[in-house]
Design an enzyme around this catalytic site. Structure first.
Site, mmCIF file in Angstrom:
data_model
loop_
_atom_site.group_PDB
_atom_site.id
_atom_site.type_symbol
_atom_site.label_atom_id
_atom_site.label_comp_id
_atom_site.label_asym_id
_atom_site.label_seq_id
_atom_site.Cartn_x
_atom_site.Cartn_y
_atom_site.Cartn_z
ATOM 1 N N SER A 180 -6.416 -56.633 -49.371
ATOM 2 C CA SER A 180 -6.986 -57.881 -49.850
ATOM 3 C C SER A 180 -7.097 -57.787 -51.463
ATOM 4 O O SER A 180 -7.074 -58.538 -52.187
ATOM 5 C CB SER A 180 -8.336 -58.104 -49.124
ATOM 6 O OG SER A 180 -9.117 -56.800 -49.418
ATOM 7 N N HIS A 208 -4.950 -62.120 -45.140
ATOM 8 C CA HIS A 208 -4.002 -62.824 -46.232
ATOM 9 C C HIS A 208 -2.559 -62.790 -46.176
ATOM 10 O O HIS A 208 -1.809 -62.982 -46.818
ATOM 11 C CB HIS A 208 -4.448 -61.674 -47.399
ATOM 12 C CG HIS A 208 -5.779 -61.574 -47.927
ATOM 13 N ND1 HIS A 208 -6.441 -62.563 -48.470
ATOM 14 C CD2 HIS A 208 -6.723 -60.762 -47.646
ATOM 15 C CE1 HIS A 208 -7.676 -62.172 -48.720
ATOM 16 N NE2 HIS A 208 -7.816 -61.129 -48.092
ATOM 17 N N LYS A 239 -9.118 -68.519 -45.032
ATOM 18 C CA LYS A 239 -7.876 -68.445 -46.269
ATOM 19 C C LYS A 239 -7.067 -69.593 -46.350
ATOM 20 O O LYS A 239 -6.996 -70.701 -46.556
ATOM 21 C CB LYS A 239 -7.739 -66.975 -46.284
ATOM 22 C CG LYS A 239 -8.950 -66.241 -46.641
ATOM 23 C CD LYS A 239 -8.959 -64.644 -46.640
ATOM 24 C CE LYS A 239 -10.407 -64.177 -47.063
ATOM 25 N NZ LYS A 239 -10.702 -62.688 -46.284
#
Ligand SMILES: *Cc1c(COP(=O)(O)O)cnc(C)c1O
Length: 387
Positions: A180, A208, A239
């Site tokens: 991250s 991610h 996200k």
């Protein structure tokens, strides 16, 4: 001031004096490529909204529909009566999407990782954790009471040596799939081979990677062309998918075990049904609009090329996360403030999120950015940073 409050005040003053005190901004617009703070527009390179979905019209419409059909709250934990048709539909969809047999929704990625590790690994287990793993994998490992060994970042040889030594009944390797704060991709094929050789589970946190990597945005497993009954795949809905919540996918026995034993699943109110429906809408959009991924990839390529040309040293990254390591916390804060003054929102990431001496600007790119916006940011970075 009481003695206890005094201790906190001292602690806060200490953080302030070391440039480690965090201040929250109040953003008075929806999340997006541009945000407004105190009425001032800022080009936003700080969010995890990698596909620009957090305020997308199709997802807003899905949320309105979901509220009308399913209400605003699940009203109970999933094992009581909070498991609604919306959750069931999203779980089927996420199993399909990830290419794994079954999926389970969690309240958040943080809750999912705590739940997975504590349910799978007890005192007779040994967890091997990459040293740059996200806080929730670290906390989940602690909570499990298993023996925990951190291995050097992405170092397969070191991990192999550690796994050979282990005599535990249950072995678990845990790794961010995309890290991250660095944006690099874990050596997942090598991790999986070691798990096969040593009969271990592989917990992959693709917070991610999902929606970013792979030909169709399915994430790190698609990127590497991998699937295995040993993989415990976790990704957040907060996200790239633009909403909130998380899911875990894997073997049927694994998912059933989590239903029976993951405390953050069992003892917590089920996700608002709207979050499940918004996630389904995000997957629909990802499949229907190939431009989203193509645009994100163009911005990544343009940013990388412009930084190289301008003499900005970035860490190598094929993902949306592009750190520029400055080192000193104070200097990093000053650089972020300078950018902010010029209309760019780029966060200064400092310890304890990253190691001492590696404070950095963390640029995150989005499909919603334009080429011109990315080039304006790099021009500002060059003006401030290039030697
Ligand atoms: C953000 C993040 C999480 C937590 O997910 P939430 O859904 O925001 O709780 C977990 N792992 C990694 C690597 C993350 O970046």
């Amino acid at each position: 001031m009481s003695r206890l409050a005094g201790r906190l005040a001292e602690g806060l003053a200490d953080l302030q004096s070391r440039d480690l005190k965090r201040a929250r901004r109040v953003i008075d617009s929806p999340q997006g490529a541009w945000v407004s703070e105190g009425g001032r527009a800022l080009a936003n390179f700080s969010s995890n909204d990698y596909l620009g979905l957090a305020n997308h019209a199709r997802l807003r419409a899905a949320a309105h529909r979901a509220i009308d059909e399913h209400g605003v709250g699940a009203g109970a934990s999933p094992l009581v009566s909070g498991n609604l048709a919306a959750h069931d539909a999203a779980e089927r969809r996420f199993a399909q999407f990830s290419g794994l047999p079954r999926a389970l929704l969690f309240g958040s990625g943080y809750a999912a990782n705590l739940g997975i590790l504590a349910a799978l690994a007890g005192r007779d287990a040994h967890i091997f954790s990459d040293e740059l793993n996200h806080a929730c994998l670290i906390d989940g490992a602690r909570l499990s009471r298993a023996q925990v060994t951190r291995f050097p970042h992405g170092d397969l040889d070191a991990l192999a040596a550690l796994m050979r030594e282990s005599r535990a009944q249950v072995r678990v390797v845990a790794s961010d799939a995309v890290f991250s704060m660095d944006g690099d991709i874990a050596p997942v094929p090598g991790l999986l081979a070691l798990c096969e050789a040593h009969d271990a589970w592989l917990v992959l946190d693709d917070a991610h990677g999902m929606g970013v990597l792979g030909a169709t945005g399915r994430g790190t497993l698609e990127h590497f062309g991998l699937g295995s009954p040993r993989i415990i795949y976790m990704a957040t809905l907060g996200k790239a998918l633009g909403g909130y919540g998380a899911f875990v996918a894997g073997a049927p026995e694994l998912i059933e075990w989590l239903v029976q034993r993951a405390r953050t699943y069992i003892y917590s109110t089920a996700l608002p049904p709207m979050c499940a429906m918004v996630a389904i809408a995000a997957l629909d959009l990802l499949d229907a609009d190939r431009e989203l991924l193509a645009s994100l990839r163009s911005r990544i390529a343009e940013f990388t090329a412009a930084c190289a040309e301008g003499g900005i040293a970035t860490l190598p990254s094929a993902t949306a996360i592009h750190p520029i390591v400055i080192g000193d916390a104070h200097a990093t804060l000053e650089a972020a403030a300078w950018l902010h003054q010029r209309g760019f929102l780029v966060p200064a990431i400092r310890p304890p999120t990253v190691a001492e001496g590696t404070s950095r600007l963390r640029v995150s790119l989005s499909a919603a950015h334009t080429r011109v916006e990315v080039q304006a940011l790099v021009a500002a970075l060059v003006e401030r940073l290039a030697a």
